[in-house]
Design a protein around this motif. Structure first.
Motif, PDB file in Angstrom:
ATOM      1  N   ASN A  65     -16.933  -8.324  -0.948  1.00  0.00           N
ATOM      2  CA  ASN A  65     -16.396  -8.568   0.403  1.00  0.00           C
ATOM      3  C   ASN A  65     -14.889  -8.280   0.468  1.00  0.00           C
ATOM      4  N   GLU A  66     -14.198  -8.637  -0.619  1.00  0.00           N
ATOM      5  CA  GLU A  66     -12.759  -8.390  -0.642  1.00  0.00           C
ATOM      6  C   GLU A  66     -12.474  -6.892  -0.610  1.00  0.00           C
ATOM      7  N   ILE A  67     -13.214  -6.120  -1.392  1.00  0.00           N
ATOM      8  CA  ILE A  67     -13.021  -4.664  -1.408  1.00  0.00           C
ATOM      9  C   ILE A  67     -13.350  -4.084  -0.045  1.00  0.00           C
ATOM     10  N   ALA A  68     -14.435  -4.575   0.604  1.00  0.00           N
ATOM     11  CA  ALA A  68     -14.804  -4.066   1.927  1.00  0.00           C
ATOM     12  C   ALA A  68     -13.710  -4.371   2.940  1.00  0.00           C
ATOM     13  N   SER A  69     -13.075  -5.543   2.861  1.00  0.00           N
ATOM     14  CA  SER A  69     -11.997  -5.891   3.788  1.00  0.00           C
ATOM     15  C   SER A  69     -10.794  -4.968   3.612  1.00  0.00           C
ATOM     16  N   GLN A  70     -10.437  -4.657   2.346  1.00  0.00           N
ATOM     17  CA  GLN A  70      -9.299  -3.787   2.101  1.00  0.00           C
ATOM     18  C   GLN A  70      -9.577  -2.364   2.572  1.00  0.00           C
ATOM     19  N   VAL A  71     -10.829  -1.908   2.431  1.00  0.00           N
ATOM     20  CA  VAL A  71     -11.178  -0.577   2.940  1.00  0.00           C
ATOM     21  C   VAL A  71     -11.069  -0.551   4.455  1.00  0.00           C
ATOM     22  N   TRP A  72     -11.470  -1.651   5.121  1.00  0.00           N
ATOM     23  CA  TRP A  72     -11.405  -1.724   6.586  1.00  0.00           C
ATOM     24  C   TRP A  72      -9.942  -1.695   7.048  1.00  0.00           C
ATOM     25  N   LEU A  73      -9.072  -2.361   6.254  1.00  0.00           N
ATOM     26  CA  LEU A  73      -7.658  -2.393   6.603  1.00  0.00           C
ATOM     27  C   LEU A  73      -6.917  -1.155   6.116  1.00  0.00           C
ATOM     28  N   ILE A  74      -7.636  -0.278   5.387  1.00  0.00           N
ATOM     29  CA  ILE A  74      -7.067   0.967   4.846  1.00  0.00           C
ATOM     30  C   ILE A  74      -5.823   0.641   4.020  1.00  0.00           C
ATOM     31  N   ASN A  75      -5.981  -0.294   3.075  1.00  0.00           N
ATOM     32  CA  ASN A  75      -4.896  -0.706   2.193  1.00  0.00           C
ATOM     33  C   ASN A  75      -5.192  -0.121   0.821  1.00  0.00           C
ATOM     34  N   ASP A  76      -4.667   1.093   0.582  1.00  0.00           N
ATOM     35  CA  ASP A  76      -4.991   1.813  -0.646  1.00  0.00           C
ATOM     36  C   ASP A  76      -4.484   1.080  -1.879  1.00  0.00           C
ATOM     37  N   GLU A  77      -3.293   0.489  -1.786  1.00  0.00           N
ATOM     38  CA  GLU A  77      -2.757  -0.182  -2.957  1.00  0.00           C
ATOM     39  C   GLU A  77      -3.592  -1.392  -3.344  1.00  0.00           C
ATOM     40  N   ARG A  78      -4.026  -2.154  -2.382  1.00  0.00           N
ATOM     41  CA  ARG A  78      -4.881  -3.305  -2.688  1.00  0.00           C
ATOM     42  C   ARG A  78      -6.230  -2.864  -3.246  1.00  0.00           C
ATOM     43  N   ILE A  79      -6.714  -1.761  -2.722  1.00  0.00           N
ATOM     44  CA  ILE A  79      -8.014  -1.257  -3.229  1.00  0.00           C
ATOM     45  C   ILE A  79      -7.889  -0.886  -4.704  1.00  0.00           C
ATOM     46  N   ARG A  80      -6.811  -0.144  -5.034  1.00  0.00           N
ATOM     47  CA  ARG A  80      -6.653   0.283  -6.433  1.00  0.00           C
ATOM     48  C   ARG A  80      -6.435  -0.936  -7.332  1.00  0.00           C
ATOM     49  N   ALA A  81      -5.680  -1.930  -6.812  1.00  0.00           N
ATOM     50  CA  ALA A  81      -5.448  -3.123  -7.618  1.00  0.00           C
ATOM     51  C   ALA A  81      -6.751  -3.884  -7.877  1.00  0.00           C
ATOM     52  N   GLN A  82      -7.596  -3.971  -6.833  1.00  0.00           N
ATOM     53  CA  GLN A  82      -8.890  -4.643  -7.010  1.00  0.00           C
ATOM     54  C   GLN A  82      -9.749  -3.910  -8.048  1.00  0.00           C
ATOM     55  N   LEU A  83      -9.798  -2.589  -7.941  1.00  0.00           N
ATOM     56  CA  LEU A  83     -10.631  -1.824  -8.879  1.00  0.00           C
ATOM     57  C   LEU A  83     -10.093  -1.907 -10.301  1.00  0.00           C
ATOM     58  N   ASP A  84      -8.730  -1.848 -10.457  1.00  0.00           N
ATOM     59  CA  ASP A  84      -8.169  -1.950 -11.811  1.00  0.00           C
ATOM     60  C   ASP A  84      -8.446  -3.313 -12.412  1.00  0.00           C
TER      61      ASP A  84
END
Length: 534
Positions: A65-84
């Motif tokens: 859910n957190e990753i889906a929220s960051q994708v919706w907000l188009i926050n690339d840095e948060r997405i990469r941080a979540q994946l790392d």
């Protein structure tokens, strides 16, 4: 090395039982080891997979859910941080996020093509406050199973090594105990048994043990020594019995030879006497039968012909008077009755007269040894007429195909006997006394011989018994009163009296079912063949 292999082969040759015991122990231990190892490895494998499944469930519960929220907000840095952050989980090797905006985010190390993986794919979506759902992309998570397989391999090697060493040591110990208690004494028993001969039964069997024990081997030794003493006594008795038997055999052989010569001579005399008795019996029976038949015909002709003739004359006179009276008194009620009755009486008396004449002729032919001229077609009709009472029971359809000018000079009585036996055989065996059936009698002249082809469409004759149908006393219905002499008599009459041939033919495409007999007899045409037939 070669010496060690030679000693091993020699030991295997001398102690096959111990080698088999060792093989069974190793086999059973190996099976147990493999089974326990496989069970343990499977349980460890399931535990490792369960740990990975727990991490996957944790990821699904906390991070999707957190990753889906960051994708919706188009926050690339948060997405990469979540994946790392997720890529730091144990055994998680690679993450791949593809969005609907043609963006791709990755984390971790991309696995090689042959790397064992456990892959999960999760579609990402976002639901607005108005309840509308938007698809955002797909997250692919790949867990590596290399650590699981490596741990399993290490455990297998350790378990196999420890179990193999333990099994080998236990097997060697059991093998030594077995050799000490059993194998060496079995070798002593086998050497003693090989050296035991009828001439060496005096030495007893003794095992090389410190003290004689009352165990299974001691029982075997005692039984062998008892058997040795019994063999000594039995051999002595057998030698005496063989000497007595040899003398008895010599006397018996001489007596058997003498009795055999006497029996052969008696059998020869008995066979000759039996042949003479059979010939004499056949001649006596034939003579008595023909004499009785002649007397019967004479009595029937004397007792029946005169009443039949008088009755026929009276019936004819009554018929004439009925016709004459009908012309004068046509309306009288007795006229029609008298005319119909006189016609019926006259017709039946004429039929009775024909039957008696045919019976007289056939009976005279059977009781007489004289050959005569006769028309074959007419005589066949007379035979059927004389057999009418018998044929009336089964009512078969009999077809006669004979040239009207076919004349024979032969013995009609023998021909009557042959054909009547064939017809009786068809009624009893072919049609089994049931109404119906077809019998065909076809006669043709063939030079100096005449061929009579007799057929029926009954049950037929089995190929296995066809060669035996002419044997005396052979029948398939003995329990129903058949004697087995009908076809035998027919065969003897055709070959002896008629100088012909009678054979049972096999079925073919022209005659697929039923029985078929071919009778070939001599026409025996003489210069008097143009004379009037009596």
């Amino acid at each position: 090395m070669m010496r060690w292999l030679y000693q091993l082969r020699q030991y295997r040759k001398e102690n096959p039982l111990a080698v088999r015991l060792l093989a069974y122990i190793l086999l059973f231990s190996s099976v147990i080891t493999l089974t326990s190892t496989a069970t343990q490895i499977y349980l460890d494998y399931r535990n490792d997979l369960e740990l990975i499944e727990d991490r996957i469930r944790q990821l699904e519960a906390t991070s999707l859910n957190e990753i889906a929220s960051q994708v919706w907000l188009i926050n690339d840095e948060r997405i990469r941080a979540q994946l790392d952050g997720l890529s730091q989980l144990p055994d998680l090797q690679y993450l791949l996020l593809d969005t609907q905006f043609d963006e791709r985010f990755t984390a971790g190390r991309q696995p090689a093509a042959d790397t064992p993986l456990l892959t999960r794919r999760y579609p990402l979506s976002h639901t607005t406050a108005e309840g509308e759902e938007y698809r955002l992309g797909e997250l692919t998570v790949m867990f590596s199973l290399e650590r699981v397989y490596r741990n399993l391999k290490d455990r297998v090697l350790v378990i196999f090594a420890t179990q193999g060493i333990k099994t080998f040591l236990v097997s060697i110990f059991i093998l030594y105990i077995f050799w000490k208690l059993v194998t060496q004494h079995l070798g002593t028993l086998s050497r003693y048994a090989r050296a035991l001969t009828p001439h060496a039964l005096d030495e007893p069997l003794v095992l090389p043990r410190r003290r004689q024990q009352r165990d299974e081997l001691g029982e075997v030794v005692s039984a062998i020594n008892t058997m040795r003493e019994s063999l000594k006594e039995d051999i002595s008795q057998r030698i005496q019995a063989e000497q007595a038997l040899a003398e008895l055999n010599e006397r018996l052989e001489a007596r058997v030879q003498q009795r055999t010569r006497e029996l052969q001579q008696a059998n020869t005399e008995l066979s000759n006497t039996l042949d003479q008795l059979r010939n004499t019996q056949s001649q006596l029976v034939e003579s008595e039968k023909m004499a009785a038949l002649g007397n019967l015909v004479a009595g029937v002709a004397h007792e029946i012909n005169t009443p039949i003739g008088i009755g026929l004359t009276a019936a004819s006179y009554l018929q004439d008077q009925a016709v004459s009276f009908r012309q004068r008194q046509d309306q009288h009620p007795l006229v029609a009755i008298a005319a119909e009755s006189s016609d019926l009486i006259t017709a039946n008396l004429k039929r009775a007269a024909q039957l008696i004449n045919a019976f007289k002729q056939v009976s005279a032919d059977q009781s007489s040894e004289q050959a005569r001229h006769f028309m074959l077609g007419e005589y066949l009709d007379e035979i059927l007429l004389s057999m009418a009472p018998r044929l009336k029971q089964s009512q078969p359809q009999i077809e006669i195909d004979c040239p009207p000018d076919l004349r024979l000079y032969s013995y009609p009585g023998a021909l009557y006997q042959i054909l009547s036996n064939l017809i009786q055989n068809s009624l009893i065996h072919g049609f089994e006394e049931r109404p119906g059936g077809t019998i065909t009698i076809r006669a043709r002249s063939d030079g100096d011989t005449t061929l009579i082809d007799y057929r029926d469409d009954g049950r037929g004759i089995n190929e296995t018994i066809r060669p035996k149908v002419f044997n005396p006393f052979f029948t398939t219905r003995r329990h129903q009163g058949s004697t087995g002499l009908g076809l035998h008599i027919a065969y003897n009459l055709s070959t002896q009296r008629l100088s012909g041939e009678l054979r049972c033919a096999a079925n073919n495409s022209d005659h697929p079912r039923g029985a078929r007999f071919l009778l070939r007899l001599a026409t025996r045409t003489t210069p008097e063949a143009t004379a009037t037939v009596d």
